[in-house]
Design a protein around this motif. Structure first.
Motif, PDB file in Angstrom:
ATOM      1  N   MET A  53       0.712  -1.115  -0.062  1.00  0.00           N
ATOM      2  CA  MET A  53      -0.026  -0.009   0.043  1.00  0.00           C
ATOM      3  C   MET A  53       0.903   1.283  -0.093  1.00  0.00           C
ATOM      4  SD  MET A  53      -2.863   1.202   2.796  1.00  0.00           S
ATOM      5  CE  MET A  53      -3.877  -0.111   2.297  1.00  0.00           C
ATOM      6  N   SER A  54       0.404   2.540  -0.575  1.00  0.00           N
ATOM      7  CA  SER A  54       1.007   3.514  -0.981  1.00  0.00           C
ATOM      8  C   SER A  54       1.064   4.201   0.564  1.00  0.00           C
ATOM      9  CB  SER A  54       0.794   4.556  -1.841  1.00  0.00           C
ATOM     10  OG  SER A  54      -0.716   4.939  -1.459  1.00  0.00           O
ATOM     11  N   ARG A  55       2.246   4.874   0.808  1.00  0.00           N
ATOM     12  CA  ARG A  55       2.502   5.509   2.071  1.00  0.00           C
ATOM     13  C   ARG A  55       1.818   6.998   2.179  1.00  0.00           C
ATOM     14  NH1 ARG A  55       8.521   5.748   3.220  1.00  0.00           N
ATOM     15  NH2 ARG A  55       8.697   6.521   0.939  1.00  0.00           N
ATOM     16  N   LEU A  56       1.499   7.621   3.374  1.00  0.00           N
ATOM     17  CA  LEU A  56       0.871   8.847   3.589  1.00  0.00           C
ATOM     18  C   LEU A  56       2.284   9.687   3.870  1.00  0.00           C
ATOM     19  CD1 LEU A  56      -1.032  11.200   3.261  1.00  0.00           C
ATOM     20  CD2 LEU A  56      -1.718  10.499   5.734  1.00  0.00           C
ATOM     21  N   ARG A  57       2.827  10.652   3.355  1.00  0.00           N
ATOM     22  CA  ARG A  57       4.183  11.445   3.718  1.00  0.00           C
ATOM     23  C   ARG A  57       3.888  12.930   3.841  1.00  0.00           C
ATOM     24  NH1 ARG A  57       7.295   9.274  -1.423  1.00  0.00           N
ATOM     25  NH2 ARG A  57       8.360  11.416  -1.143  1.00  0.00           N
ATOM     26  N   VAL A  58       4.636  13.537   4.846  1.00  0.00           N
ATOM     27  CA  VAL A  58       4.887  14.868   5.075  1.00  0.00           C
ATOM     28  C   VAL A  58       6.170  15.141   4.713  1.00  0.00           C
ATOM     29  CG1 VAL A  58       4.539  16.785   6.594  1.00  0.00           C
ATOM     30  CG2 VAL A  58       3.024  14.838   6.815  1.00  0.00           C
ATOM     31  N   ALA A  63      -9.662   9.322   7.133  1.00  0.00           N
ATOM     32  CA  ALA A  63      -9.361   8.058   6.564  1.00  0.00           C
ATOM     33  C   ALA A  63     -10.352   8.107   5.266  1.00  0.00           C
ATOM     34  CB  ALA A  63     -10.194   7.021   7.467  1.00  0.00           C
ATOM     35  N   ASP A  64     -11.349   8.638   5.047  1.00  0.00           N
ATOM     36  CA  ASP A  64     -11.942   8.479   3.521  1.00  0.00           C
ATOM     37  C   ASP A  64     -11.209   9.425   2.448  1.00  0.00           C
ATOM     38  OD1 ASP A  64     -13.929   7.000   4.772  1.00  0.00           O
ATOM     39  OD2 ASP A  64     -15.180   8.805   5.130  1.00  0.00           O
ATOM     40  N   ALA A  65     -10.532  10.434   3.104  1.00  0.00           N
ATOM     41  CA  ALA A  65      -9.917  11.393   2.114  1.00  0.00           C
ATOM     42  C   ALA A  65      -8.582  10.551   1.721  1.00  0.00           C
ATOM     43  CB  ALA A  65      -9.622  12.695   3.016  1.00  0.00           C
ATOM     44  N   LEU A  66      -7.960   9.886   2.659  1.00  0.00           N
ATOM     45  CA  LEU A  66      -6.700   9.093   2.362  1.00  0.00           C
ATOM     46  C   LEU A  66      -7.105   7.917   1.375  1.00  0.00           C
ATOM     47  CD1 LEU A  66      -3.885   8.442   2.541  1.00  0.00           C
ATOM     48  CD2 LEU A  66      -4.224   7.167   4.756  1.00  0.00           C
ATOM     49  N   LYS A  67      -8.090   7.381   1.578  1.00  0.00           N
ATOM     50  CA  LYS A  67      -8.521   6.393   0.571  1.00  0.00           C
ATOM     51  C   LYS A  67      -8.831   6.960  -0.730  1.00  0.00           C
ATOM     52  CE  LYS A  67     -12.129   2.624  -0.225  1.00  0.00           C
ATOM     53  NZ  LYS A  67     -12.190   2.708  -1.674  1.00  0.00           N
ATOM     54  N   GLN A  68      -9.586   8.024  -1.166  1.00  0.00           N
ATOM     55  CA  GLN A  68      -9.469   8.755  -2.353  1.00  0.00           C
ATOM     56  C   GLN A  68      -8.177   9.065  -3.091  1.00  0.00           C
ATOM     57  OE1 GLN A  68     -13.024  11.318  -2.954  1.00  0.00           O
ATOM     58  NE2 GLN A  68     -13.953  10.630  -0.895  1.00  0.00           N
ATOM     59  N   ALA A  69      -7.597   9.593  -1.916  1.00  0.00           N
ATOM     60  CA  ALA A  69      -6.208  10.070  -2.644  1.00  0.00           C
ATOM     61  C   ALA A  69      -5.349   8.851  -3.026  1.00  0.00           C
ATOM     62  CB  ALA A  69      -5.394  10.956  -1.478  1.00  0.00           C
ATOM     63  N   ARG A  70      -5.249   7.738  -2.239  1.00  0.00           N
ATOM     64  CA  ARG A  70      -4.479   6.575  -2.839  1.00  0.00           C
ATOM     65  C   ARG A  70      -5.243   5.886  -4.135  1.00  0.00           C
ATOM     66  NH1 ARG A  70      -3.652   3.897   3.390  1.00  0.00           N
ATOM     67  NH2 ARG A  70      -1.412   4.764   3.429  1.00  0.00           N
ATOM     68  N   ASP A  71      -6.591   5.913  -4.219  1.00  0.00           N
ATOM     69  CA  ASP A  71      -7.089   5.559  -5.327  1.00  0.00           C
ATOM     70  C   ASP A  71      -6.524   6.465  -6.652  1.00  0.00           C
ATOM     71  OD1 ASP A  71      -8.217   3.329  -3.958  1.00  0.00           O
ATOM     72  OD2 ASP A  71     -10.268   4.570  -3.986  1.00  0.00           O
ATOM     73  N   ALA A  72      -6.140   7.479  -6.292  1.00  0.00           N
ATOM     74  CA  ALA A  72      -6.170   8.451  -7.432  1.00  0.00           C
ATOM     75  C   ALA A  72      -4.574   8.379  -7.841  1.00  0.00           C
ATOM     76  CB  ALA A  72      -6.473   9.642  -7.291  1.00  0.00           C
ATOM     77  N   ALA A  73      -3.926   7.942  -6.837  1.00  0.00           N
ATOM     78  CA  ALA A  73      -2.338   7.972  -6.795  1.00  0.00           C
ATOM     79  C   ALA A  73      -1.634   7.107  -7.774  1.00  0.00           C
ATOM     80  CB  ALA A  73      -1.573   8.006  -5.425  1.00  0.00           C
ATOM     81  N   GLY A  74      -2.298   6.121  -7.996  1.00  0.00           N
ATOM     82  CA  GLY A  74      -1.999   4.853  -8.982  1.00  0.00           C
ATOM     83  C   GLY A  74      -0.716   4.110  -8.604  1.00  0.00           C
ATOM     84  N   GLY A  75      -0.689   3.829  -7.118  1.00  0.00           N
ATOM     85  CA  GLY A  75       0.325   3.130  -6.729  1.00  0.00           C
ATOM     86  C   GLY A  75       1.261   3.869  -5.929  1.00  0.00           C
ATOM     87  N   LEU A  76       1.371   5.146  -6.208  1.00  0.00           N
ATOM     88  CA  LEU A  76       2.593   6.035  -5.695  1.00  0.00           C
ATOM     89  C   LEU A  76       2.071   6.503  -4.245  1.00  0.00           C
ATOM     90  CD1 LEU A  76       3.300   8.199  -8.699  1.00  0.00           C
ATOM     91  CD2 LEU A  76       4.792   6.074  -7.871  1.00  0.00           C
ATOM     92  N   ASP A  77       2.863   7.230  -3.685  1.00  0.00           N
ATOM     93  CA  ASP A  77       2.757   7.559  -2.271  1.00  0.00           C
ATOM     94  C   ASP A  77       1.916   8.900  -2.153  1.00  0.00           C
ATOM     95  OD1 ASP A  77       4.057   5.465  -1.021  1.00  0.00           O
ATOM     96  OD2 ASP A  77       5.892   6.894  -0.582  1.00  0.00           O
ATOM     97  N   VAL A  78       1.109   9.351  -1.261  1.00  0.00           N
ATOM     98  CA  VAL A  78       0.232  10.425  -1.163  1.00  0.00           C
ATOM     99  C   VAL A  78       1.040  11.274  -0.057  1.00  0.00           C
ATOM    100  CG1 VAL A  78      -1.980  11.291  -0.392  1.00  0.00           C
ATOM    101  CG2 VAL A  78      -1.874   9.264  -1.574  1.00  0.00           C
TER     102      VAL A  78
END
Length: 215
Positions: A1-6, A132-147
């Motif tokens: 799963m892609s990571r969430l990064r700051v 959590a819902d926002a992250l799910k949508q962002a991950r779906d749009a990221a195409g396997g890359l990180d958010v």
């Protein structure tokens, strides 16, 4: 799963990620640009503007990681624009016709509006959603890359509090702001969930990296 990064999120010694009094032309309020002067001196920043020059030391190495492997961004309403932008149906963000994101960007706001497609591959989507819902949508749009979680401090704090952030790069700048919005409020014992490293550089800033344990 892609990571969430700051990445490249700057705070003052007293923990403020933005100053008080945000307004058009003053995105960081009374802090001005003082939180980001370290970055303006890097080669990364010069190159972002299409120029040459800037330092290539540790500050530059940290700054450059901002865009590597990123397929989408999440940001708060306060990063997208100054207070009151929701009242302007024609407002299109603070970055001109070709924003620097070049990916889908999900703006969290209690007043959603239709998506805005910009030049250079950036499309702003406006969500009234939980982290959590926002992250799910962002991950779906990221195409396997990180958010990337872009800020501001309230948004980052909310995502950290829910245990969603995998990697966080915070830059502590040697200034005192005294007022504004703090990053760390309510995040006691954060060190129990993250491995933390600190690197100080000649510019006077300290780069703090937080890596979620067990991920």
């Amino acid at each position: 799963m892609s990571r969430l990064r700051v990445h490249n999120f700057a705070i003052s010694l007293d923990g403020f990620g933005t100053g008080e009094g945000q307004a058009p032309g003053r995105p960081f309020g009374h802090a001005g640009e003082r939180l980001h002067e370290w970055m303006f001196a890097t080669h990364y920043w010069y190159a972002m503007g299409g120029g040459e020059g800037g330092g290539t030391g540790a500050d530059d190495a940290f700054a450059t990681m901002h865009g590597q492997g990123i397929g989408a961004e999440i940001m708060g309403a306060g990063k997208f624009g100054p207070p009151g932008w929701q009242d302007d149906p024609g407002y299109r963000g603070a970055w001109g016709p070709n924003p620097p994101f070049h990916s889908p960007v999900f703006v969290l706001t209690h007043r959603p509006r239709p998506s805005i497609e910009m030049r250079g591959g950036t499309t702003f989507h406006f969500l009234d959603a939980s982290p959590a819902d926002a992250l799910k949508q962002a991950r779906d749009a990221a195409g396997g890359l990180d958010v990337r979680l872009g800020g501001g401090p309230t948004i980052i704090r909310d995502f950290v509090a829910e245990g969603l952030v995998d990697h966080m790069h915070v830059v502590q700048v040697p200034i005192l702001l005294g007022r504004g919005v703090r990053l760390w409020d309510g995040l006691e014992s954060l060190e129990e969930a993250y491995d933390i490293e600190a690197v100080s550089t000649p510019s006077g800033v300290t780069h703090l990296t937080f890596t979620a344990k067990g991920r």
